[in-house]
Design a protein around this motif. Structure first.
Motif, PDB file in Angstrom:
ATOM      1  N   VAL A  22       0.927  -1.015  -0.111  1.00 15.41           N
ATOM      2  CA  VAL A  22      -0.163   0.313   0.218  1.00 15.41           C
ATOM      3  C   VAL A  22       1.001   1.201   0.037  1.00 15.41           C
ATOM      4  O   VAL A  22       0.164   2.485  -0.314  1.00 15.41           O
ATOM      5  N   TYR A  23       2.224   0.649   0.022  1.00 13.35           N
ATOM      6  CA  TYR A  23       3.052   1.927   1.081  1.00 13.35           C
ATOM      7  C   TYR A  23       3.082   2.356  -0.487  1.00 13.35           C
ATOM      8  O   TYR A  23       3.857   3.468  -0.888  1.00 13.35           O
ATOM      9  N   LYS A  24       3.800   1.565  -1.642  1.00 15.19           N
ATOM     10  CA  LYS A  24       4.567   1.008  -2.613  1.00 15.19           C
ATOM     11  C   LYS A  24       3.391   2.144  -3.589  1.00 15.19           C
ATOM     12  O   LYS A  24       3.713   3.090  -4.707  1.00 15.19           O
ATOM     13  N   PHE A  25       2.091   1.735  -3.850  1.00 14.41           N
ATOM     14  CA  PHE A  25       1.607   1.792  -4.274  1.00 14.41           C
ATOM     15  C   PHE A  25       0.747   3.659  -3.861  1.00 14.41           C
ATOM     16  O   PHE A  25       0.535   4.216  -4.740  1.00 14.41           O
ATOM     17  N   LYS A 113      -5.036  15.405   2.071  1.00 14.61           N
ATOM     18  CA  LYS A 113      -5.375  15.847   3.074  1.00 14.61           C
ATOM     19  C   LYS A 113      -3.303  15.798   3.508  1.00 14.61           C
ATOM     20  O   LYS A 113      -3.049  14.817   4.051  1.00 14.61           O
ATOM     21  N   ILE A 114      -3.037  17.470   3.574  1.00 15.70           N
ATOM     22  CA  ILE A 114      -2.122  17.602   4.829  1.00 15.70           C
ATOM     23  C   ILE A 114      -2.087  17.765   5.737  1.00 15.70           C
ATOM     24  O   ILE A 114      -2.604  17.696   6.380  1.00 15.70           O
ATOM     25  N   LEU A 115      -1.607  16.116   6.403  1.00 15.07           N
ATOM     26  CA  LEU A 115      -1.300  16.579   7.888  1.00 15.07           C
ATOM     27  C   LEU A 115      -0.499  16.705   8.846  1.00 15.07           C
ATOM     28  O   LEU A 115      -0.634  17.812   9.695  1.00 15.07           O
ATOM     29  N   ILE A 136       1.952  14.528   3.568  1.00 18.01           N
ATOM     30  CA  ILE A 136       0.925  13.521   2.921  1.00 18.01           C
ATOM     31  C   ILE A 136       0.420  12.527   3.012  1.00 18.01           C
ATOM     32  O   ILE A 136       0.752  11.228   2.994  1.00 18.01           O
ATOM     33  N   GLU A 137      -1.589  12.961   3.429  1.00 25.82           N
ATOM     34  CA  GLU A 137      -2.084  11.254   3.853  1.00 25.82           C
ATOM     35  C   GLU A 137      -2.841  11.257   2.202  1.00 25.82           C
ATOM     36  O   GLU A 137      -3.506  12.439   1.937  1.00 25.82           O
ATOM     37  N   ILE A 138      -2.524  10.219   1.668  1.00 26.91           N
ATOM     38  CA  ILE A 138      -3.487   9.364  -0.132  1.00 26.91           C
ATOM     39  C   ILE A 138      -4.304   8.252   0.507  1.00 26.91           C
ATOM     40  O   ILE A 138      -3.450   7.457   0.749  1.00 26.91           O
ATOM     41  N   SER A 143      -8.255  -4.192  -3.815  1.00 26.88           N
ATOM     42  CA  SER A 143      -9.334  -5.261  -4.408  1.00 26.88           C
ATOM     43  C   SER A 143     -10.268  -5.441  -3.328  1.00 26.88           C
ATOM     44  O   SER A 143     -11.652  -5.150  -4.056  1.00 26.88           O
ATOM     45  N   ASP A 144      -9.939  -4.796  -1.591  1.00 26.82           N
ATOM     46  CA  ASP A 144     -10.834  -5.592  -1.426  1.00 26.82           C
ATOM     47  C   ASP A 144     -10.952  -4.667  -0.003  1.00 26.82           C
ATOM     48  O   ASP A 144     -12.264  -4.168   0.860  1.00 26.82           O
ATOM     49  N   ARG A 145     -10.383  -3.214  -0.323  1.00 25.55           N
ATOM     50  CA  ARG A 145     -10.399  -2.262   0.469  1.00 25.55           C
ATOM     51  C   ARG A 145      -9.842  -0.397   0.322  1.00 25.55           C
ATOM     52  O   ARG A 145      -9.097  -0.951  -0.570  1.00 25.55           O
ATOM     53  N   GLN A 146      -9.878   0.806   1.211  1.00 23.36           N
ATOM     54  CA  GLN A 146      -9.624   1.471   0.959  1.00 23.36           C
ATOM     55  C   GLN A 146      -9.124   2.097   2.042  1.00 23.36           C
ATOM     56  O   GLN A 146      -9.263   1.452   3.119  1.00 23.36           O
ATOM     57  N   GLU A 147      -7.225   3.050   1.902  1.00 20.45           N
ATOM     58  CA  GLU A 147      -6.531   2.610   2.882  1.00 20.45           C
ATOM     59  C   GLU A 147      -6.262   3.685   2.488  1.00 20.45           C
ATOM     60  O   GLU A 147      -5.763   4.802   1.823  1.00 20.45           O
ATOM     61  N   GLN A 148      -5.947   4.654   3.780  1.00 22.24           N
ATOM     62  CA  GLN A 148      -5.437   6.093   4.305  1.00 22.24           C
ATOM     63  C   GLN A 148      -4.060   5.694   4.200  1.00 22.24           C
ATOM     64  O   GLN A 148      -3.968   5.351   5.578  1.00 22.24           O
ATOM     65  N   VAL A 149      -2.874   6.587   3.070  1.00 25.16           N
ATOM     66  CA  VAL A 149      -1.732   6.193   3.333  1.00 25.16           C
ATOM     67  C   VAL A 149      -0.684   7.009   3.455  1.00 25.16           C
ATOM     68  O   VAL A 149      -1.160   8.134   3.047  1.00 25.16           O
ATOM     69  N   CYS A 150       0.145   7.312   4.673  1.00 23.19           N
ATOM     70  CA  CYS A 150       0.700   8.678   4.819  1.00 23.19           C
ATOM     71  C   CYS A 150       2.116   8.693   3.995  1.00 23.19           C
ATOM     72  O   CYS A 150       2.631   7.380   3.717  1.00 23.19           O
TER      73      CYS A 150
END
Length: 245
Positions: A22-25, A113-115, A136-138, A143-150
């Motif tokens: 998820v961090y790579k994406f 989202k600017i943290l 930044i949070e993006i 495939s099975d979920r959405q994640e907010q990644v820093c």
């Protein structure tokens, strides 16, 4: 039925892999945004404010070292909450004004989202280090979920980047124990880099003003339309419609 150690390890490995993915994406998503901004600015202004970008993922070993240093719980949710620079991207710009333009563009993206923002340009570190840091949070859609990644974003000029690279090499060579005279010279070099940035930006501004003061060349240039690798001539009928004649 008891799960074998091999199967347990396979499950754990998959969890770690998905965690890092998820961090790579997230970095891929930021890269795509930057490519769009670069192309838009190049087409509309015949100028690219981004010289180059470099992204990196912290290794699991580095993540664990930082987690131990912070004294945090050793779980994936704990890592996600406490280690916010797993994904990082460094953006090198031509001029200081480009740094702030780019940061404003990122602030204006509704899905970002600017943290946190740390401006080490207006207020350089004691050793002379300069850069604009954004946390930044993006959103990342799996495939099975959405994640907010820093993602940690560092934006700096070529001169700032050169100085930071040299400083890192010196500290690595001396294993953090750098002679005082070198520290003094590094700080002086940072001041020289700042003066160079300001001088080059002034020259760039003057060249832009000279170009804009040549109406004949500008008029001919405005009749050309370039999208990607294709160039088009704007039809005379359309030009008359725009000019109202």
């Amino acid at each position: 039925m008891e799960i074998s150690k091999v199967e347990q390890f396979r499950i754990f490995k998959n969890e770690i892999t998905r965690f890092m993915m998820v961090y790579k994406f997230a970095l891929d998503a930021i890269d795509t945004k930057l490519e769009i901004l670069k192309e838009e600015f190049q087409i509309l202004h015949d100028y690219n404010p981004i010289e180059h970008t470099k992204s990196r993922l912290k290794s699991p070993e580095s993540i664990m070292k930082k987690l131990f240093k912070k004294g945090c719980e050793i779980t994936l949710p704990s890592i996600r909450s406490n280690i916010r620079d797993i994904a990082g991207i460094r953006i090198t710009c031509s001029f200081i004004s480009d740094i702030y333009w780019l940061s404003e563009m990122l602030k204006g993206q509704s899905d970002l989202k600017i943290l946190e923002i740390k401006d080490f340009i207006q207020q350089p570190k004691e050793n002379g280090y300069q850069s604009l840091h954004m946390l930044i949070e993006i959103p990342v859609y799996m495939s099975d979920r959405q994640e907010q990644v820093c993602v940690e974003v560092q934006i700096r000029t070529i001169a700032m980047d050169f100085w930071a690279s040299l400083e890192h090499k010196i500290f690595y060579k001396y294993n953090q124990s750098v002679p005082q005279h070198l520290l003094n010279e590094l700080k002086e070099a940072a001041e020289t880099a700042t003066a160079l940035d300001r001088k080059m930006e002034m020259i760039h501004k003057e060249i832009s003003e000279i170009k804009e003061s040549q109406p004949e060349d500008l008029e001919e240039e405005l009749k050309q339309l370039r999208i990607g690798n294709q160039q088009f001539q704007i039809p005379e009928d359309l030009l008359r419609l725009i000019s109202g004649t």
